[in-house]
Design a protein around this motif. Structure first.
Motif, PDB file in Angstrom:
ATOM      1  N   HIS A 178       0.826  -1.218   0.000  1.00  0.00           N
ATOM      2  CA  HIS A 178       0.000   0.000   0.000  1.00  0.00           C
ATOM      3  C   HIS A 178       0.861   1.269   0.000  1.00  0.00           C
ATOM      4  O   HIS A 178       0.606   2.215   0.757  1.00  0.00           O
ATOM      5  CB  HIS A 178      -0.945   0.005   1.220  1.00  0.00           C
ATOM      6  N   VAL A 179       1.896   1.250  -0.841  1.00  0.00           N
ATOM      7  CA  VAL A 179       2.748   2.431  -1.017  1.00  0.00           C
ATOM      8  C   VAL A 179       2.911   2.658  -2.517  1.00  0.00           C
ATOM      9  O   VAL A 179       2.578   1.798  -3.341  1.00  0.00           O
ATOM     10  CB  VAL A 179       4.135   2.262  -0.358  1.00  0.00           C
ATOM     11  N   SER A 180       3.448   3.801  -2.893  1.00  0.00           N
ATOM     12  CA  SER A 180       3.688   4.072  -4.303  1.00  0.00           C
ATOM     13  C   SER A 180       4.956   3.368  -4.768  1.00  0.00           C
ATOM     14  O   SER A 180       5.850   3.046  -3.975  1.00  0.00           O
ATOM     15  CB  SER A 180       3.830   5.581  -4.531  1.00  0.00           C
ATOM     16  N   VAL A 181       5.014   3.124  -6.068  1.00  0.00           N
ATOM     17  CA  VAL A 181       6.208   2.510  -6.649  1.00  0.00           C
ATOM     18  C   VAL A 181       7.429   3.382  -6.392  1.00  0.00           C
ATOM     19  O   VAL A 181       8.518   2.882  -6.070  1.00  0.00           O
ATOM     20  CB  VAL A 181       6.013   2.295  -8.169  1.00  0.00           C
ATOM     21  N   LYS A 182       7.260   4.691  -6.517  1.00  0.00           N
ATOM     22  CA  LYS A 182       8.376   5.609  -6.309  1.00  0.00           C
ATOM     23  C   LYS A 182       8.900   5.521  -4.876  1.00  0.00           C
ATOM     24  O   LYS A 182      10.114   5.522  -4.644  1.00  0.00           O
ATOM     25  CB  LYS A 182       7.932   7.042  -6.612  1.00  0.00           C
ATOM     26  N   THR A 183       7.986   5.425  -3.906  1.00  0.00           N
ATOM     27  CA  THR A 183       8.406   5.311  -2.499  1.00  0.00           C
ATOM     28  C   THR A 183       9.188   4.040  -2.264  1.00  0.00           C
ATOM     29  O   THR A 183      10.232   4.040  -1.592  1.00  0.00           O
ATOM     30  CB  THR A 183       7.170   5.332  -1.579  1.00  0.00           C
ATOM     31  N   LEU A 184       8.717   2.929  -2.830  1.00  0.00           N
ATOM     32  CA  LEU A 184       9.393   1.647  -2.630  1.00  0.00           C
ATOM     33  C   LEU A 184      10.756   1.632  -3.312  1.00  0.00           C
ATOM     34  O   LEU A 184      11.743   1.167  -2.728  1.00  0.00           O
ATOM     35  CB  LEU A 184       8.515   0.511  -3.151  1.00  0.00           C
ATOM     36  N   GLN A 185      10.825   2.141  -4.522  1.00  0.00           N
ATOM     37  CA  GLN A 185      12.109   2.172  -5.221  1.00  0.00           C
ATOM     38  C   GLN A 185      13.109   3.053  -4.486  1.00  0.00           C
ATOM     39  O   GLN A 185      14.289   2.711  -4.351  1.00  0.00           O
ATOM     40  CB  GLN A 185      11.926   2.682  -6.653  1.00  0.00           C
ATOM     41  N   ARG A 186      12.653   4.173  -3.976  1.00  0.00           N
ATOM     42  CA  ARG A 186      13.517   5.074  -3.217  1.00  0.00           C
ATOM     43  C   ARG A 186      14.049   4.368  -1.962  1.00  0.00           C
ATOM     44  O   ARG A 186      15.203   4.544  -1.577  1.00  0.00           O
ATOM     45  CB  ARG A 186      12.747   6.336  -2.846  1.00  0.00           C
ATOM     46  N   ASP A 187      13.194   3.561  -1.335  1.00  0.00           N
ATOM     47  CA  ASP A 187      13.612   2.852  -0.128  1.00  0.00           C
ATOM     48  C   ASP A 187      14.663   1.786  -0.447  1.00  0.00           C
ATOM     49  O   ASP A 187      15.589   1.550   0.336  1.00  0.00           O
ATOM     50  CB  ASP A 187      12.402   2.208   0.550  1.00  0.00           C
ATOM     51  N   PHE A 188      14.539   1.149  -1.614  1.00  0.00           N
ATOM     52  CA  PHE A 188      15.575   0.186  -2.020  1.00  0.00           C
ATOM     53  C   PHE A 188      16.918   0.884  -2.222  1.00  0.00           C
ATOM     54  O   PHE A 188      17.963   0.369  -1.816  1.00  0.00           O
ATOM     55  CB  PHE A 188      15.155  -0.540  -3.300  1.00  0.00           C
ATOM     56  N   GLU A 189      16.897   2.039  -2.851  1.00  0.00           N
ATOM     57  CA  GLU A 189      18.142   2.780  -3.058  1.00  0.00           C
ATOM     58  C   GLU A 189      18.749   3.190  -1.723  1.00  0.00           C
ATOM     59  O   GLU A 189      19.976   3.158  -1.547  1.00  0.00           O
ATOM     60  CB  GLU A 189      17.872   4.020  -3.923  1.00  0.00           C
ATOM     61  N   ARG A 190      17.911   3.573  -0.772  1.00  0.00           N
ATOM     62  CA  ARG A 190      18.395   3.998   0.545  1.00  0.00           C
ATOM     63  C   ARG A 190      18.980   2.821   1.334  1.00  0.00           C
ATOM     64  O   ARG A 190      20.037   2.930   1.937  1.00  0.00           O
ATOM     65  CB  ARG A 190      17.251   4.632   1.336  1.00  0.00           C
ATOM     66  N   GLU A 191      18.278   1.692   1.307  1.00  0.00           N
ATOM     67  CA  GLU A 191      18.701   0.537   2.103  1.00  0.00           C
ATOM     68  C   GLU A 191      19.871  -0.218   1.492  1.00  0.00           C
ATOM     69  O   GLU A 191      20.779  -0.665   2.185  1.00  0.00           O
ATOM     70  CB  GLU A 191      17.532  -0.439   2.278  1.00  0.00           C
ATOM     71  N   PHE A 192      19.841  -0.397   0.174  1.00  0.00           N
ATOM     72  CA  PHE A 192      20.797  -1.284  -0.485  1.00  0.00           C
ATOM     73  C   PHE A 192      21.735  -0.583  -1.458  1.00  0.00           C
ATOM     74  O   PHE A 192      22.696  -1.197  -1.927  1.00  0.00           O
ATOM     75  CB  PHE A 192      20.045  -2.394  -1.239  1.00  0.00           C
ATOM     76  N   GLY A 193      21.440   0.667  -1.787  1.00  0.00           N
ATOM     77  CA  GLY A 193      22.272   1.383  -2.743  1.00  0.00           C
ATOM     78  C   GLY A 193      22.109   0.876  -4.159  1.00  0.00           C
ATOM     79  O   GLY A 193      22.982   1.087  -5.007  1.00  0.00           O
ATOM     80  N   MET A 194      21.012   0.210  -4.419  1.00  0.00           N
ATOM     81  CA  MET A 194      20.737  -0.323  -5.761  1.00  0.00           C
ATOM     82  C   MET A 194      19.237  -0.522  -5.914  1.00  0.00           C
ATOM     83  O   MET A 194      18.509  -0.607  -4.924  1.00  0.00           O
ATOM     84  CB  MET A 194      21.487  -1.645  -5.986  1.00  0.00           C
ATOM     85  N   PRO A 195      18.751  -0.628  -7.157  1.00  0.00           N
ATOM     86  CA  PRO A 195      17.314  -0.791  -7.379  1.00  0.00           C
ATOM     87  C   PRO A 195      16.823  -2.194  -7.031  1.00  0.00           C
ATOM     88  O   PRO A 195      17.616  -3.128  -6.872  1.00  0.00           O
ATOM     89  CB  PRO A 195      17.152  -0.504  -8.875  1.00  0.00           C
TER      90      PRO A 195
END
Length: 276
Positions: A198-215
């Motif tokens: 229940h989040v936007s694709v942009k929010t989830l992708q941004r979180d992957f970049e923050r957590e893992f440094g990659m998409p």
């Protein structure tokens, strides 16, 4: 009482490679005792076939995936988690070659794991660090007992514990990564995961970049390929490709070769001398 510790190299039956096992025991025979076995092998490590131990077991690898079985359930566990098995519970654990595995044996069940017979559990970064600390000849018993208490406090069975132990951002990316590590063949794309959370694709992708440094796509690929290394020793390439989520063996072979510098077939035959 001084800790019991020694390092031995055991040679398996003909046709397999030797492995090393370092043993560190503190307060053995007491409720609060802890035994840590540190394994490393040039071949696949297997911890029993339907083993039933008289002590509680916690398996953790800092540098690869573990394949775990309990009953009819097979689950893969990454380095941010450990696999817990209550004493006398039938289970199997496998690791890939050149992979370090710690097996922690306990008489006491961590309070947060009470009632859990077997399964993946979250492990806080400090707990992981302390496991490595007590598996060293320089560690004294008092230090080991203090570390043991913090290791047990750093375990957690739930998704919320996993996110709480590891998240730097919203925790959405870690939730997805944990699910993928358990089942790398999940075919859901980023948009579907975003819908599930229940989040936007942009929010989830941004979180992957923050957590893992990659998409997301790269995180999923790395998890799939890491898992495949555990399976290739005993299963054909086509089956492994399907199990970890590739639509065809050729797509899997291409991705594996790009990541490790050799084909899955060559890797499985142990003809590869690279670092992989």
């Amino acid at each position: 009482m001084s800790p019991r510790r020694h390092s031995v190299t055991v040679t398996e039956p003909v046709g397999t490679d030797p492995f090393s096992c370092e043993e560190y025991g503190y307060g053995l025979g007491r409720v609060e005792g802890i035994l840590v076995l540190k394994y490393r092998s040039a071949a696949v490590l297997e911890f029993g076939e339907s083993r039933q131990d008289f002590l509680h077991q916690l398996y953790w690898s800092p540098d690869g995936m573990l394949s775990t079985s309990y009953g009819a359930r097979t689950q893969f566990v990454g380095h941010r988690e450990a696999f817990w098995a209550h004493r006398a519970v039938t289970h199997e654990v496998r690791a890939a070659d050149r992979q370090t595995v710690y097996r922690i044996c306990l008489r006491e069940t961590p309070q947060v794991l009470t009632g859990l017979r077997a399964g993946a559990v979250s492990m806080a970064p400090e707990a992981a660090r302390l496991i490595e600390t007590i598996a060293r000849p320089s560690c004294g018993e008092a230090e080991a007992f203090a570390a043991r208490a913090r290791i047990m406090a750093g375990l957690g069975p739930a998704t919320s514990d996993f996110v709480g132990h590891h998240a730097n951002g919203t925790g959405f990316a870690l939730t997805v990564a944990r699910a993928l590590s358990h089942d790398p063949g999940d075919e859901a794309g980023l948009a579907e995961w975003a819908e599930r959370l229940h989040v936007s694709v942009k929010t989830l992708q941004r979180d992957f970049e923050r957590e893992f440094g990659m998409p997301y796509s790269k995180v999923r690929t790395k998890l799939r390929l890491s898992t495949s290394r555990v399976l290739l020793e005993t299963r054909p390439v086509a089956e492994v490709a399907h199990r970890v989520g590739y639509s065809s063996p050729s797509a899997f072979i291409t991705a594996f070769t790009r990541e490790y510098g050799c084909t899955p077939g060559r890797y499985a035959e142990r003809g590869y001398d690279g670092e992989g």
